[in-house]
Design a protein around this motif. Structure first.
Motif, PDB file in Angstrom:
ATOM      1  N   VAL A  54       0.848  -1.199   0.000  1.00  0.00           N
ATOM      2  CA  VAL A  54       0.000   0.000   0.000  1.00  0.00           C
ATOM      3  C   VAL A  54       0.886   1.252   0.000  1.00  0.00           C
ATOM      4  O   VAL A  54       0.607   2.240  -0.693  1.00  0.00           O
ATOM      5  N   CYS A  55       1.983   1.180   0.751  1.00  0.00           N
ATOM      6  CA  CYS A  55       2.887   2.339   0.835  1.00  0.00           C
ATOM      7  C   CYS A  55       3.523   2.640  -0.517  1.00  0.00           C
ATOM      8  O   CYS A  55       3.550   3.798  -0.963  1.00  0.00           O
ATOM      9  N   GLY A  56       4.036   1.591  -1.165  1.00  0.00           N
ATOM     10  CA  GLY A  56       4.690   1.770  -2.462  1.00  0.00           C
ATOM     11  C   GLY A  56       3.720   2.246  -3.537  1.00  0.00           C
ATOM     12  O   GLY A  56       4.106   2.968  -4.462  1.00  0.00           O
ATOM     13  N   LYS A  57       2.461   1.833  -3.395  1.00  0.00           N
ATOM     14  CA  LYS A  57       1.416   2.247  -4.361  1.00  0.00           C
ATOM     15  C   LYS A  57       1.113   3.752  -4.195  1.00  0.00           C
ATOM     16  O   LYS A  57       1.001   4.484  -5.176  1.00  0.00           O
ATOM     17  N   ALA A  58       0.996   4.196  -2.930  1.00  0.00           N
ATOM     18  CA  ALA A  58       0.719   5.621  -2.673  1.00  0.00           C
ATOM     19  C   ALA A  58       1.865   6.482  -3.196  1.00  0.00           C
ATOM     20  O   ALA A  58       1.651   7.578  -3.731  1.00  0.00           O
TER      21      ALA A  58
ATOM     22  N   PHE B  23      -6.117  -6.608  -0.820  1.00  0.00           N
ATOM     23  CA  PHE B  23      -5.282  -5.676  -1.598  1.00  0.00           C
ATOM     24  C   PHE B  23      -4.118  -6.459  -2.212  1.00  0.00           C
ATOM     25  O   PHE B  23      -3.296  -7.021  -1.484  1.00  0.00           O
ATOM     26  N   PRO B  24      -4.050  -6.498  -3.553  1.00  0.00           N
ATOM     27  CA  PRO B  24      -2.977  -7.273  -4.180  1.00  0.00           C
ATOM     28  C   PRO B  24      -1.603  -6.719  -3.787  1.00  0.00           C
ATOM     29  O   PRO B  24      -1.370  -5.521  -3.915  1.00  0.00           O
ATOM     30  N   GLY B  25      -0.754  -7.580  -3.268  1.00  0.00           N
ATOM     31  CA  GLY B  25       0.610  -7.163  -2.927  1.00  0.00           C
ATOM     32  C   GLY B  25       0.746  -6.492  -1.581  1.00  0.00           C
ATOM     33  O   GLY B  25       1.814  -5.977  -1.246  1.00  0.00           O
ATOM     34  N   HIS B  26      -0.329  -6.511  -0.794  1.00  0.00           N
ATOM     35  CA  HIS B  26      -0.242  -5.913   0.548  1.00  0.00           C
ATOM     36  C   HIS B  26       0.920  -6.550   1.321  1.00  0.00           C
ATOM     37  O   HIS B  26       1.109  -7.755   1.294  1.00  0.00           O
ATOM     38  N   ILE B  27       1.694  -5.695   2.006  1.00  0.00           N
ATOM     39  CA  ILE B  27       2.818  -6.204   2.798  1.00  0.00           C
ATOM     40  C   ILE B  27       2.344  -6.308   4.241  1.00  0.00           C
ATOM     41  O   ILE B  27       2.075  -5.291   4.888  1.00  0.00           O
ATOM     42  N   ALA B  28       2.224  -7.531   4.713  1.00  0.00           N
ATOM     43  CA  ALA B  28       1.683  -7.756   6.059  1.00  0.00           C
ATOM     44  C   ALA B  28       2.804  -7.742   7.093  1.00  0.00           C
ATOM     45  O   ALA B  28       3.414  -8.760   7.389  1.00  0.00           O
ATOM     46  N   CYS B  29       3.105  -6.539   7.607  1.00  0.00           N
ATOM     47  CA  CYS B  29       4.098  -6.459   8.685  1.00  0.00           C
ATOM     48  C   CYS B  29       3.525  -7.142   9.920  1.00  0.00           C
ATOM     49  O   CYS B  29       4.249  -7.732  10.703  1.00  0.00           O
TER      50      CYS B  29
END
Ligand code: SME
Length: 161
Positions: free
Chosen positions: A75-79, A94-100
């Motif tokens: 989400v961060c990289g998309k924004a 969300f495709p590619g969401h990074i789950a920290c």
């Protein structure tokens, strides 16, 4: 309290928290602490800072997070790539969401600008689905304008590369 009211009250607090503070890392840490403690559902909130072709972890409140996010990823990289706020009601979809953290359910990411360039992002996660809407977008974008100058610094840890 209505969330718009909470955000409205936060703005002057943020202004006074960062005014005349040379320690920009500390100021951003305090801004994330203030946001985190003002909204109980804010599970994680903080900053990622553009360094070359990636976002690097900056000051935050919440659980341990990933250090590096490539442009266009998560989400961060998309924004960052789209140069606009991204609101995700359900991160699991969300495709590619990074789950920290597996506890995160919804997320909002607001780009921080210098001119036309994105130099950082504000990232907020909630444990609840659909926690963020246009009200959060509107107020977090106002907060973005307030904190922008904190990234104009000689501190290498905050400087865009
Ligand atoms: N979920 C984010 C990664 C950062 S953490 O939420 C702290 C993403 O997909 O970009």
């Amino acid at each position: 309290m209505e969330k718009a009211k909470t955000y409205e009250q936060l703005l002057p607090q943020i202004e006074s928290l960062i005014k005349d503070v040379d320690n920009h890392v500390g100021a951003l840490a305090n801004v994330s602490a203030l946001l985190h403690s003002s909204f109980l559902h804010y599970f994680w909130c903080g900053f990622y800072i553009v360094k070359g072709d990636a976002l690097e972890l900056g000051p935050f409140q919440g659980e341990v997070a990933c250090y590096t996010i490539k442009k266009g990823r998560g989400v961060c990289g998309k924004a960052w790539e789209d140069k606009q706020t991204v609101v995700v009601p359900n991160v699991l979809q969300f495709p590619g969401h990074i789950a920290c953290s597996s506890k995160s359910r919804s997320e909002i990411v607001v780009p921080v600008f210098r001119g036309d360039n994105v130099i950082a992002v504000i990232d907020v996660d909630s444990k609840g689905y659909s926690a963020f809407d246009d009200i959060d977008k509107e107020w977090l974008e106002k907060i973005e304008k307030l904190i922008r100058p904190l990234f104009d610094t000689n501190d290498a840890s905050l400087k865009e590369k």
